[in-house]
Design an enzyme around this catalytic site. Structure first.
Site, PDB file in Angstrom:
ATOM      1  N   GLU A 107       8.888  15.323  16.623  1.00 35.49           N
ATOM      2  CA  GLU A 107       9.393  15.238  15.261  1.00 35.49           C
ATOM      3  C   GLU A 107       8.668  16.273  14.399  1.00 35.49           C
ATOM      4  O   GLU A 107       7.442  16.260  14.299  1.00 35.49           O
ATOM      5  CB  GLU A 107       9.142  13.832  14.705  1.00 35.49           C
ATOM      6  CG  GLU A 107       9.714  13.644  13.321  1.00 35.49           C
ATOM      7  CD  GLU A 107       9.450  12.248  12.760  1.00 35.49           C
ATOM      8  OE1 GLU A 107       8.314  11.754  12.913  1.00 35.49           O
ATOM      9  OE2 GLU A 107      10.372  11.669  12.180  1.00 35.49           O
ATOM     10  N   LYS A 135       0.886  -1.184   0.000  1.00 29.93           N
ATOM     11  CA  LYS A 135       0.000   0.000   0.000  1.00 29.93           C
ATOM     12  C   LYS A 135       0.917   1.225   0.000  1.00 29.93           C
ATOM     13  O   LYS A 135       1.637   1.475   0.954  1.00 29.93           O
ATOM     14  CB  LYS A 135      -0.878  -0.013   1.260  1.00 29.93           C
ATOM     15  CG  LYS A 135      -2.186   0.772   1.153  1.00 29.93           C
ATOM     16  CD  LYS A 135      -2.069   2.254   0.876  1.00 29.93           C
ATOM     17  CE  LYS A 135      -1.913   3.084   2.137  1.00 29.93           C
ATOM     18  NZ  LYS A 135      -1.795   4.543   1.822  1.00 29.93           N
ATOM     19  N   CYS A 191      13.116  10.308   8.472  1.00 37.36           N
ATOM     20  CA  CYS A 191      12.866   9.849   9.836  1.00 37.36           C
ATOM     21  C   CYS A 191      14.129   9.958  10.691  1.00 37.36           C
ATOM     22  O   CYS A 191      14.048  10.122  11.893  1.00 37.36           O
ATOM     23  CB  CYS A 191      12.350   8.425   9.816  1.00 37.36           C
ATOM     24  SG  CYS A 191      13.279   7.374   8.709  1.00 37.36           S
ATOM     25  N   GLU A 240       9.008   0.865  11.217  1.00 36.99           N
ATOM     26  CA  GLU A 240      10.097   1.844  11.107  1.00 36.99           C
ATOM     27  C   GLU A 240       9.430   3.206  11.236  1.00 36.99           C
ATOM     28  O   GLU A 240       8.706   3.627  10.347  1.00 36.99           O
ATOM     29  CB  GLU A 240      10.799   1.663   9.763  1.00 36.99           C
ATOM     30  CG  GLU A 240      12.213   2.163   9.778  1.00 36.99           C
ATOM     31  CD  GLU A 240      12.298   3.572   9.273  1.00 36.99           C
ATOM     32  OE1 GLU A 240      12.293   4.484  10.124  1.00 36.99           O
ATOM     33  OE2 GLU A 240      12.367   3.762   8.066  1.00 36.99           O
TER      34      GLU A 240
HETATM   35  P1  NAP Z   1       1.629   8.248   8.094  1.00 36.93           P
HETATM   36  O1  NAP Z   1       0.301   8.859   8.273  1.00 36.93           O
HETATM   37  O2  NAP Z   1       2.212   7.443   9.174  1.00 36.93           O
HETATM   38  O3  NAP Z   1       1.579   7.410   6.725  1.00 36.93           O
HETATM   39  C1  NAP Z   1       2.448   6.349   6.382  1.00 36.93           C
HETATM   40  C2  NAP Z   1       1.647   5.314   5.620  1.00 36.93           C
HETATM   41  O4  NAP Z   1       0.634   4.750   6.463  1.00 36.93           O
HETATM   42  C3  NAP Z   1       0.902   5.884   4.423  1.00 36.93           C
HETATM   43  O5  NAP Z   1       0.855   4.931   3.392  1.00 36.93           O
HETATM   44  C4  NAP Z   1      -0.479   6.114   5.012  1.00 36.93           C
HETATM   45  O6  NAP Z   1      -1.497   6.225   4.060  1.00 36.93           O
HETATM   46  C5  NAP Z   1      -0.642   4.894   5.859  1.00 36.93           C
HETATM   47  N1  NAP Z   1      -1.661   5.014   6.891  1.00 36.93           N
HETATM   48  C6  NAP Z   1      -2.192   6.134   7.449  1.00 36.93           C
HETATM   49  N2  NAP Z   1      -3.123   5.818   8.365  1.00 36.93           N
HETATM   50  C7  NAP Z   1      -3.199   4.477   8.400  1.00 36.93           C
HETATM   51  C8  NAP Z   1      -3.972   3.551   9.140  1.00 36.93           C
HETATM   52  N3  NAP Z   1      -4.866   3.946  10.038  1.00 36.93           N
HETATM   53  N4  NAP Z   1      -3.783   2.228   8.927  1.00 36.93           N
HETATM   54  C9  NAP Z   1      -2.872   1.802   8.035  1.00 36.93           C
HETATM   55  N5  NAP Z   1      -2.113   2.640   7.288  1.00 36.93           N
HETATM   56  C10 NAP Z   1      -2.268   3.956   7.473  1.00 36.93           C
HETATM   57  O7  NAP Z   1       2.637   9.356   7.720  1.00 36.93           O
HETATM   58  P2  NAP Z   1       2.275  10.662   6.910  1.00 36.93           P
HETATM   59  O8  NAP Z   1       0.873  11.123   7.058  1.00 36.93           O
HETATM   60  O9  NAP Z   1       2.695  10.385   5.529  1.00 36.93           O
HETATM   61  O10 NAP Z   1       3.231  11.655   7.660  1.00 36.93           O
HETATM   62  C11 NAP Z   1       2.960  12.032   9.010  1.00 36.93           C
HETATM   63  C12 NAP Z   1       4.179  11.899   9.844  1.00 36.93           C
HETATM   64  O11 NAP Z   1       4.726  10.579   9.775  1.00 36.93           O
HETATM   65  C13 NAP Z   1       5.339  12.730   9.403  1.00 36.93           C
HETATM   66  O12 NAP Z   1       5.212  14.061   9.686  1.00 36.93           O
HETATM   67  C14 NAP Z   1       6.466  12.037  10.142  1.00 36.93           C
HETATM   68  O13 NAP Z   1       6.416  12.379  11.489  1.00 36.93           O
HETATM   69  C15 NAP Z   1       6.120  10.610   9.989  1.00 36.93           C
HETATM   70  N6  NAP Z   1       6.811   9.970   8.872  1.00 36.93           N
HETATM   71  C16 NAP Z   1       7.835   9.136   9.151  1.00 36.93           C
HETATM   72  C17 NAP Z   1       8.490   8.502   8.116  1.00 36.93           C
HETATM   73  C18 NAP Z   1       9.621   7.571   8.364  1.00 36.93           C
HETATM   74  O14 NAP Z   1      10.321   7.218   7.412  1.00 36.93           O
HETATM   75  N7  NAP Z   1       9.834   7.101   9.576  1.00 36.93           N
HETATM   76  C19 NAP Z   1       8.089   8.735   6.807  1.00 36.93           C
HETATM   77  C20 NAP Z   1       7.008   9.588   6.556  1.00 36.93           C
HETATM   78  C21 NAP Z   1       6.374  10.174   7.612  1.00 36.93           C
HETATM   79  P3  NAP Z   1      -1.850   7.715   3.521  1.00 36.93           P
HETATM   80  O15 NAP Z   1      -0.749   8.057   2.615  1.00 36.93           O
HETATM   81  O16 NAP Z   1      -3.137   7.586   2.846  1.00 36.93           O
HETATM   82  O17 NAP Z   1      -1.935   8.619   4.704  1.00 36.93           O
END
Ligand code: NAP
Ligand code: MG
Length: 502
Positions: free
Chosen positions: A405, A199, A308, A274
């Site tokens: 973060e 996904k 991250c 991660e």
């Molecule tokens: P996120 O919400 O954690 O999204 C990561 C993935 O999970 C996306 O594919 C997202 O889909 C999916 N997702 C969201 N809600 C979910 C749920 N309830 N069940 C299963 N999957 C779900 O991250 P983001 O919105 O892209 O970014 C928010 C924050 O995440 C950032 O500001 C940062 O703090 C953190 N982040 C961390 C990393 C890392 O490499 N560790 C990378 C990106 C972001 P959608 O795309 O549809 O939301």
């Protein structure tokens, strides 16, 4: 050819890819969502729509999981030799390199990162992960065990372990390195012999769809990798909860990581995570300061701080604090912001308006808490989700900008006295433990501090060094398990013990 010298136009293959209708890859077929819905994909520099992709939901995830199950239990993948699997995985790496120009363009348009960076980092690192993991396909093995059998003395046994693929894997990835995160997830799962439902992030689905075409071109059998586009709350949640999935591997926020764990509890599927970070980057006064300053700037500003493992807490020994802060601020000031496709751009926009607002919200919060921006501190006016590279000082350890973060180009710089215990305690004062940096010429201190930092990766006199052979992952709330290297294979393998009475 170096893309930085190329004019600001899309190549013909990229234009062709963008114009073709976007479908999801399920069971070897390119399909629309069952409900027929789509959503728009934006270019974060121009804020314009560049594509529409299917809005996959629970029913699409279910079809993908069934296809992955069929491919795992029967069909060519299930009986293929490790060498044959390895060859296919290797070919995927080759195809990524052959299509590097196009993939870099797609990534730049979709995510906002400079095309030259995607070309020099994202694409070759993605290819390298497939090439590295191709070799592992033939090197996964169990062990022979010598049993003591205390309760049946004198009876001979032959005992061994088998390393078997865990089964159908759900993989959920973020938008910061869309192609690279797909590669980090897919390559080891394939080396282990698993099948996958991937996904991708709603913000950046495009490069994975192009990758899906390349997987087919490499000869990957139908259903081995299924790619679903859709929202996290629907498609992602359905995948994490699906009873037909044996394991879920997630990269993203710590907040969503917790939801994944809850969703996985239904069938107790295995989970690896991660997650986020707030990594300390420590500069001692004996470091080569010019190198450390450049390193500290790149530790936070690489990928616009959307890493991250970004070095977002900069600890500098007091006597060189002003010099280092001035040096990093000076670099920040000169970074050229612009669309990723512009060859002169050094930093592109953030991925979305949500992310821009989130980062600017932290800048406002920092000001309210008493922090001061030495440079930057604002969004850039006009179109595109740009935020100025920012250095914050005058912070206190418990401020939210120090603890949370931000996931943008914002570093908090803090001075420290030369007291190692206090420094280590402060650096470890975080719910996260993903990475850390140390800059010093004192080898003993480097080893000592590296051992005491609670972080999955410690870089000494360097930062953001990624290699397929290096494990990557977090202590504390930065995650469970490791990505990359030999270590990641255990995420995708079960160990079976076989004991035979002779
Ligand atoms: P996120 O919400 O954690 O999204 C990561 C993935 O999970 C996306 O594919 C997202 O889909 C999916 N997702 C969201 N809600 C979910 C749920 N309830 N069940 C299963 N999957 C779900 O991250 P983001 O919105 O892209 O970014 C928010 C924050 O995440 C950032 O500001 C940062 O703090 C953190 N982040 C961390 C990393 C890392 O490499 N560790 C990378 C990106 C972001 P959608 O795309 O549809 O939301
Ligand atoms: Mg999102």
């Amino acid at each position: 050819m170096n893309p930085a010298t190329q004019p600001f136009v899309l190549s013909q293959p990229t234009q062709a890819f963008l114009h073709q209708p976007k479908r999801m890859l399920i069971g070897g077929q390119w399909v629309e969502a069952v409900a027929g819905q789509t959503f728009a994909v934006h270019d974060p520099a121009g804020e314009n729509i560049i594509a529409h992709v299917p809005e996959g939901r629970a029913e699409d995830v279910d079809l993908a999981v069934r296809a992955a199950r069929r491919a795992f239990e029967s069909g060519p993948w299930a009986t293929m030799s490790p060498a044959e699997r390895g060859k296919i995985i290797w070919r995927i790496g080759d195809l990524l390199l052959q299509h590097a120009d196009e993939l870099a363009e797609i990534e730049s348009l979709d995510n906002g990162k400079p095309r030259a960076v995607a070309y020099a980092a994202d694409v070759p690192l993605s290819a390298d992960m497939f090439h590295y993991m191709a070799g592992w396909a033939t090197k996964i093995h169990g062990n022979h065990l010598s049993l003591s059998c205390l309760y049946t003395p004198g009876v001979p046994y032959h005992a061994y372990t088998r390393s078997e693929p865990i089964g159908v894997v759900g993989q959920i990835i973020p938008w910061n390195f869309p192609l690279l995160m797909a590669a980090w997830k897919l390559a080891p799962a394939l080396a282990a012999g698993c099948t996958v439902v991937l996904k991708v992030a709603e913000e950046t689905p495009l490069s994975a769809l192009r990758l899906g075409e390349l997987l087919q071109a490499a000869g990957l059998p139908d259903g081995v990798v299924n790619i679903v586009t859709g929202y996290g709350e629907t498609a992602g949640a359905a995948l994490a909860a699906h009873p037909g999935v044996d394991k879920v591997a997630f990269t993203g926020s710590t907040e969503v990581g917790r939801l994944i764990v809850q969703a996985a509890a239904g069938n107790l599927k295995k989970v690896s995570l991660e997650l986020g970070g707030k990594s300390p980057n420590i500069i001692f006064k004996d470091a080569d300061l010019d190198t450390a300053i450049a390193g500290a700037a790149s530790a936070i500003f690489f990928n616009h701080g959307q890493c991250c493992c970004a070095g977002s807490r900069l600890y500098v020994e007091k006597s060189v604090f002003d010099r280092v802060v001035d040096g990093v601020a000076n670099i920040a000031q000169k970074i050229k912001l612009g669309p990723g496709m512009d060859p002169n751009t050094e930093m592109g926009p953030l991925v979305s308006s949500i992310q821009q607002n989130r980062v600017c919200g932290y800048l406002d919060l920092g000001r309210q808490e008493g922090a001061r921006a030495v440079v930057g501190g604002q969004r850039r006016q006009g179109s595109g989700y740009f935020v100025e590279p920012t250095v914050l000082v005058d912070t206190q350890p418990q401020m939210r900008v120090v603890q949370e973060e931000i996931f943008g180009p914002v570093v908090v710089a803090m001075p420290f006295e030369n007291l190692e215990d206090e420094l280590v305690a402060e650096a470890n004062n975080s719910i996260y433990g993903l990475a850390a940096g140390i800059w010093t010429h004192d080898l003993s201190r480097a080893h000592r501090v590296a051992a005491r930092l609670k972080a999955g990766t410690v870089w000494v006199n360097c930062y953001n060094i990624f290699d397929a052979s290096l494990p990557f992952g977090g202590y504390k709330q930065s995650g469970w398990g490791r990505e990359s290297s030999e270590a990641v294979l255990s995420n995708y393998l079960e160990t079976k013990a076989v004991a035979i009475r002779l």
